[in-house]
Design an enzyme around this catalytic site. Sequence first.
Site, PDB file in Angstrom:
ATOM      1  N   GLU A  55      -1.518  -9.211   3.222  1.00  0.00           N
ATOM      2  CA  GLU A  55      -1.520  -9.792   4.636  1.00  0.00           C
ATOM      3  C   GLU A  55      -2.889  -9.926   5.300  1.00  0.00           C
ATOM      4  O   GLU A  55      -3.081 -10.945   6.000  1.00  0.00           O
ATOM      5  CB  GLU A  55      -0.621  -9.003   5.643  1.00  0.00           C
ATOM      6  CG  GLU A  55      -1.454  -7.493   6.095  1.00  0.00           C
ATOM      7  CD  GLU A  55      -1.193  -6.369   5.011  1.00  0.00           C
ATOM      8  OE1 GLU A  55      -0.982  -6.684   4.138  1.00  0.00           O
ATOM      9  OE2 GLU A  55      -1.075  -5.130   5.419  1.00  0.00           O
ATOM     10  N   HIS A 111      -3.480  -5.266   0.169  1.00  0.00           N
ATOM     11  CA  HIS A 111      -2.985  -5.622   1.453  1.00  0.00           C
ATOM     12  C   HIS A 111      -3.003  -7.370   1.462  1.00  0.00           C
ATOM     13  O   HIS A 111      -4.011  -7.773   1.824  1.00  0.00           O
ATOM     14  CB  HIS A 111      -3.656  -5.158   2.747  1.00  0.00           C
ATOM     15  CG  HIS A 111      -3.674  -3.705   3.118  1.00  0.00           C
ATOM     16  ND1 HIS A 111      -2.730  -3.300   3.937  1.00  0.00           N
ATOM     17  CD2 HIS A 111      -3.995  -2.671   2.341  1.00  0.00           C
ATOM     18  CE1 HIS A 111      -2.756  -1.818   3.906  1.00  0.00           C
ATOM     19  NE2 HIS A 111      -3.587  -1.599   2.979  1.00  0.00           N
ATOM     20  N   CYS A 124       0.794  -1.368  -0.034  1.00  0.00           N
ATOM     21  CA  CYS A 124      -0.082   0.022  -0.041  1.00  0.00           C
ATOM     22  C   CYS A 124       0.822   1.375  -0.032  1.00  0.00           C
ATOM     23  O   CYS A 124       1.446   1.615  -0.999  1.00  0.00           O
ATOM     24  CB  CYS A 124      -1.055  -0.202   1.166  1.00  0.00           C
ATOM     25  SG  CYS A 124      -2.668   0.984   0.732  1.00  0.00           S
TER      26      CYS A 124
HETATM   27  N1  GLN Z   1      -2.106   6.620   2.816  1.00  0.00           N
HETATM   28  C1  GLN Z   1      -2.236   6.024   1.379  1.00  0.00           C
HETATM   29  C2  GLN Z   1      -3.453   5.805   0.772  1.00  0.00           C
HETATM   30  O1  GLN Z   1      -4.505   6.313   1.291  1.00  0.00           O
HETATM   31  C3  GLN Z   1      -1.713   4.427   1.663  1.00  0.00           C
HETATM   32  C4  GLN Z   1      -2.782   3.676   2.479  1.00  0.00           C
HETATM   33  C5  GLN Z   1      -2.246   2.483   3.204  1.00  0.00           C
HETATM   34  O2  GLN Z   1      -0.995   2.156   3.362  1.00  0.00           O
HETATM   35  N2  GLN Z   1      -3.252   1.492   3.783  1.00  0.00           N
HETATM   36  O3  GLN Z   1      -3.697   5.888  -0.145  1.00  0.00           O
END
Ligand code: GLN
Length: 541
Positions: free
Chosen positions: A514, A512, A386
């Site tokens: 995970e 993600h 992310c």
């Molecule tokens: N801050 C980033 C976004 O909103 C990544 C979010 C995250 O890592 N969950 O896209």
Amino acid sequence: MKLSKPKYIFVTGGVASSLGKGIISSSIARLLQARGYSVTIQKLDPYINVDPGTLNPYEHGECYVTEDGTETDLDLGHYERFTNHPTSRANNVTTGRIYKSVIEKERKGEYLGKTVQVIPHITDEIKRRIQLLGQQKIYDVIITEIGGTVGDIESLPFIESVRQLRYQLGVKNTCLVHLTLIPYLAASGELKTKPTQHSVKALLENGLQPDILVLRTEHPLSADLKRKVALFCNVDANAVMESIDVPTIYEVPLKMHEQHLDEVVLSKLDMPADQEPDMDAWRDFVERVKNPTKVIKIALVGKYTELPDAYKSISESFVHAGAVNKCKVKLCYVNSEKLTEANIGETLGGMNGILVAPGFGNRGIEGKILGVKYARENNIPFLGICLGMQCAVIEFARNVLGWTDANSVEMETKTTHPVIDLMEEQKEVTAKGGTMRLGAYPCTLRRGSKVAEAYGKLNISERHRHRYEFNSEYRDQFEAAGMKTVGTNPETGLVEVVEIPELRWFIGTQYHPEYKSTVHNPSPLFVAFVKAALEYSEEKK
Ligand code: GLN
């Protein structure tokens, strides 16, 4: 579903917080599943936030995301990792959500003329939420974990609802498991039962008699001590379980089975115990976790490193992936705020892999970008998740494409190269809770890419939690310079995965991975990352 009507198990905690109610709930679920019952676990959280999505990870650890895009307590991650069964919005209820729906009903005039009160209106809503999962007619058993500690003012309505439900559903349809702590006084060399007695008294004052006690302890408990607890707390001697510290949380179901916790639960609920639980695959997994043949070191570069719970699903994914690769993954938490050009070599030099973590906001961002740079320049296996993927894109733009002010619009709105931009659908969004791009979305992988090799297929689905995305206007330039966009959303074209094929193993995912890793279904991406790190460590020797 085997039974004609679902049974309900409630799990409460006393004496102290953090005793592992989530792990005990998950262990009971796993054991009942292994006996052929379908089980789901629900968490009731006493705080007033509608969900934990707006909480800083330092408050309650990681925010876990379900398939249906609900932002939940991290315990739901344990439930899924143990049961290999997805949870949903109905599996996490907070005081905030309860009050919100009661107040909305009041505004609609549904209680017209009546005074809206904690009893019966709030407790009715709590009972309704507890029974929602039962109404799905899929589950034989619904386990409800009550957050907080018995005696807390804020969990009282939950406790009162359990009291009412036990009466309404009948004793044989409900079972109450209470977790407490048996402290050890080193000076006198004694294990103390008094806090447990008081905690059970607190439950009794609220009209609840536990059926089973699970005692957390650092030292083995004698039969005498258990008998004493049983006597003082009105429970059967065989219903007092010892929950001693174990090297891995995944051993807890086995420890509980040794003490017949599953049998005791079944007999309290009047459920047949004819089938012995099949825990062979689980036991095999625990053996692998406990007896690794190799050790590798992976750096987790993030800004919440003082609280490992902030990255719970990631650290557990490494346990699962390590077991597949028969190696122990030593996770080294690296605070990105402290990473500098001067110390990066000594901090990351000895690592077999580098993971740059998810996150929000500016703090520590430059350290994360430095971490990516180090992985790329030294050809160290890299996984960016992310925000970690977004950092990989920014780093590549700055240092390979030469766009020195490239950035994410989240960090710098005035950048001339917004390589990570706010998603179109997010531009109108002002409210904070539950408004990100959340939950499972499909993704198509490019044939021949390392990510496709990791999954062994081209169409996958993974979970998301973000507002910003790879800016597709720059796609051709990245591709030409060697960073490939190898995973995209089939409907919108949103870039989900980037990869630098000429490096050993360098992958960034907008999603993600995970959140979906479980004991029985480890994340293929983590498995491949650990394998790459393992191969790199062998090469370095
Ligand atoms: N801050 C980033 C976004 O909103 C990544 C979010 C995250 O890592 N969950 O896209």
